[in-house]
Write an enzyme that holds these catalytic residues in place. Structure first.
Site, PDB file in Angstrom:
ATOM      1  N   LYS A   1     -29.191  19.072  -1.521  1.00 34.44           N
ATOM      2  CA  LYS A   1     -28.882  19.425  -1.023  1.00 34.44           C
ATOM      3  C   LYS A   1     -27.360  18.743   0.549  1.00 34.44           C
ATOM      4  CE  LYS A   1     -31.406  22.116   1.498  1.00 34.44           C
ATOM      5  NZ  LYS A   1     -31.887  23.420   1.214  1.00 34.44           N
TER       6      LYS A   1
ATOM      7  N   ASN B   1       3.328  11.498   4.637  1.00 33.42           N
ATOM      8  CA  ASN B   1       4.262  11.005   5.259  1.00 33.42           C
ATOM      9  C   ASN B   1       4.752  12.400   7.060  1.00 33.42           C
ATOM     10  OD1 ASN B   1       6.171  10.084   7.040  1.00 33.42           O
ATOM     11  ND2 ASN B   1       7.269   9.743   4.555  1.00 33.42           N
TER      12      ASN B   1
ATOM     13  N   HIS C   1       6.230  13.594   8.609  1.00 28.12           N
ATOM     14  CA  HIS C   1       7.926  13.681   9.384  1.00 28.12           C
ATOM     15  C   HIS C   1       8.016  14.013  10.472  1.00 28.12           C
ATOM     16  CE1 HIS C   1       9.178  13.295   5.239  1.00 28.12           C
ATOM     17  NE2 HIS C   1       8.159  14.020   5.039  1.00 28.12           N
TER      18      HIS C   1
ATOM     19  N   ARG D   1      13.737   5.230  12.114  1.00 28.95           N
ATOM     20  CA  ARG D   1      12.909   6.531  12.103  1.00 28.95           C
ATOM     21  C   ARG D   1      12.141   6.754  12.758  1.00 28.95           C
ATOM     22  NH1 ARG D   1      10.599   7.431   6.352  1.00 28.95           N
ATOM     23  NH2 ARG D   1       9.778   6.349   6.367  1.00 28.95           N
TER      24      ARG D   1
ATOM     25  N   PHE E   1      14.046   4.367   5.887  1.00 23.36           N
ATOM     26  CA  PHE E   1      13.975   4.842   5.075  1.00 23.36           C
ATOM     27  C   PHE E   1      15.820   5.316   4.704  1.00 23.36           C
ATOM     28  CE2 PHE E   1      13.401   8.427   2.087  1.00 23.36           C
ATOM     29  CZ  PHE E   1      12.980   7.598   0.649  1.00 23.36           C
TER      30      PHE E   1
ATOM     31  N   GLN F   1       5.408   3.300   1.161  1.00 26.06           N
ATOM     32  CA  GLN F   1       4.500   2.970   0.225  1.00 26.06           C
ATOM     33  C   GLN F   1       4.239   1.446   0.711  1.00 26.06           C
ATOM     34  OE1 GLN F   1       6.964   5.384   0.323  1.00 26.06           O
ATOM     35  NE2 GLN F   1       6.751   5.807  -2.255  1.00 26.06           N
TER      36      GLN F   1
ATOM     37  N   THR G   1     -34.478  20.922  -3.351  1.00 21.66           N
ATOM     38  CA  THR G   1     -33.447  21.179  -2.269  1.00 21.66           C
ATOM     39  C   THR G   1     -33.996  20.834  -0.889  1.00 21.66           C
ATOM     40  OG1 THR G   1     -32.227  22.894  -1.886  1.00 21.66           O
ATOM     41  CG2 THR G   1     -31.498  21.172  -3.758  1.00 21.66           C
ATOM     42  N   ASP G   2     -34.945  21.914  -0.410  1.00 26.21           N
ATOM     43  CA  ASP G   2     -35.288  21.795   0.454  1.00 26.21           C
ATOM     44  C   ASP G   2     -36.214  20.520   0.722  1.00 26.21           C
ATOM     45  OD1 ASP G   2     -36.499  23.211   3.333  1.00 26.21           O
ATOM     46  OD2 ASP G   2     -38.259  23.160   2.857  1.00 26.21           O
TER      47      ASP G   2
END
Length: 315
Positions: A20, A265, A267, A191, A174, A239, A65-66
């Site tokens: 469930k 990332n 931006h 940045r 970067f 990274q 599942t109940d």
């Protein structure tokens, strides 16, 4: 009606599981006038001797599942919810040890955090209460996660979080990357670095003979080290920052052997304000939600094998 077993021919049953999914359970602990909340979304998955239900439809080995849903709610009362990990361990142990056909249980839990609303003394007196300790506001930082797997003898606990959005407004660069005829990106020496952290970490607690980690303390400390590393790393690439985040966790938390990150990332592009006669001195940015760079990696304790799936959507 004739009950058929495994069918003849070149067909056989492969991996299978059932349970469930997404049982939302909210547990209120009343410590006098002070209340505490645990808010979980619990998914149960069971596997074992289930061939016959697939081949012939016989439900002789099937726990409904109940019933698994009912167990989640009953265990919230019987055992309380000390932590998502502890609650998942109680459930996994129960399903495997109480039902002979069930050989493996996997419990996945999302936890939604709440914090107490601080009220003013004046308002408290106005409504006739000395102090209000039962009102909460949902925390919006992240969703806590855990997955507990048990096969009757060995445990695997992988915890983590998702949707933890973080930003460094400077100390990120970067440049020096590969350029070809399709490259238009300009090198950046200052940045914004922003991402929404999805992370998982695997504990080296695997048997009942070992001392169990303090799950609540571990989560808070892992998050602290992760955020400290993000803030304190002068980043030349996402990274590099990601590796420092994982390294800080491994170096400071002896109960964890493996960390897996998936970092989009997010931006932020400088807006060209020259047409308006304005100079944009790293002040006004356009936040683009897509497309985005997706940076992923596993960071391991030396000598350990990776076990967290590379694709976090499968966890």
């Amino acid at each position: 009606m004739t009950v058929n077993s495994r069918p003849a021919g070149p067909v056989m049953l492969g991996q299978n599981q059932y349970g469930k999914a997404e049982n939302r359970v909210v547990k209120i602990t009343r410590d006098g006038a002070t209340h505490h909340i645990k808010d979980l979304n619990v998914s149960v998955s069971l596997s074992g001797d289930m061939e016959e239900v697939h081949y012939s439809g016989s439900n002789a080995n099937v726990l409904p599942t109940d019933t698994t849903k009912n167990t989640v709610f009953a265990f919230a009362k019987e055992y309380g919810i000390e932590s998502a990990e502890q609650f998942g361990i109680h459930l996994a142990r129960h399903f495997v040890t109480s039902q002979e056909p069930i050989h493996r249980a996997r419990i996945r839990i999302e936890e939604y955090a709440w914090e107490r609303i601080e009220t003013s003394d004046a308002n408290s007196r106005f409504i006739g209460a000395d102090e209000v300790k039962h009102s909460f506001v949902r925390k919006g930082q992240e969703t806590r996660l855990t997955q507990i797997t048990y096969d009757g003898s060995t445990w695997e606990v992988i915890s983590g979080l998702k949707d933890l959005t973080v930003m460094n407004s400077t100390n990120s660069e970067f440049w020096g990357y590969v350029k070809d005829k399709y490259t238009t990106l300009q090198e950046a020496h200052d940045r914004i670095l922003a991402t929404s952290v999805a992370g998982r970490w695997r504990f080296n607690w695997t048997t009942d003979e070992q001392k169990m980690p303090n799950w609540e303390k571990s989560y808070e400390q892992v998050k602290k080290h992760m955020l400290h590393a993000f803030a304190e790393t002068y980043s030349l690439s996402l990274q590099q920052t990601m590796f420092q985040m994982g390294s800080r966790i491994i170096n400071n938390r002896s109960e964890i052997d493996e960390v897996r990150f998936s970092l989009p990332n997010k931006h932020h592009f400088l807006v060209d304000l020259e047409p308006f006669g304005l100079k944009n001195d790293n002040e006004v940015y356009f936040a683009a939600d897509r497309p985005y760079g997706l940076i992923e990696a596993t960071i391991l304790r030396d000598g350990c094998e990776p076990r967290i799936p590379a694709d976090l959507t499968n966890l």
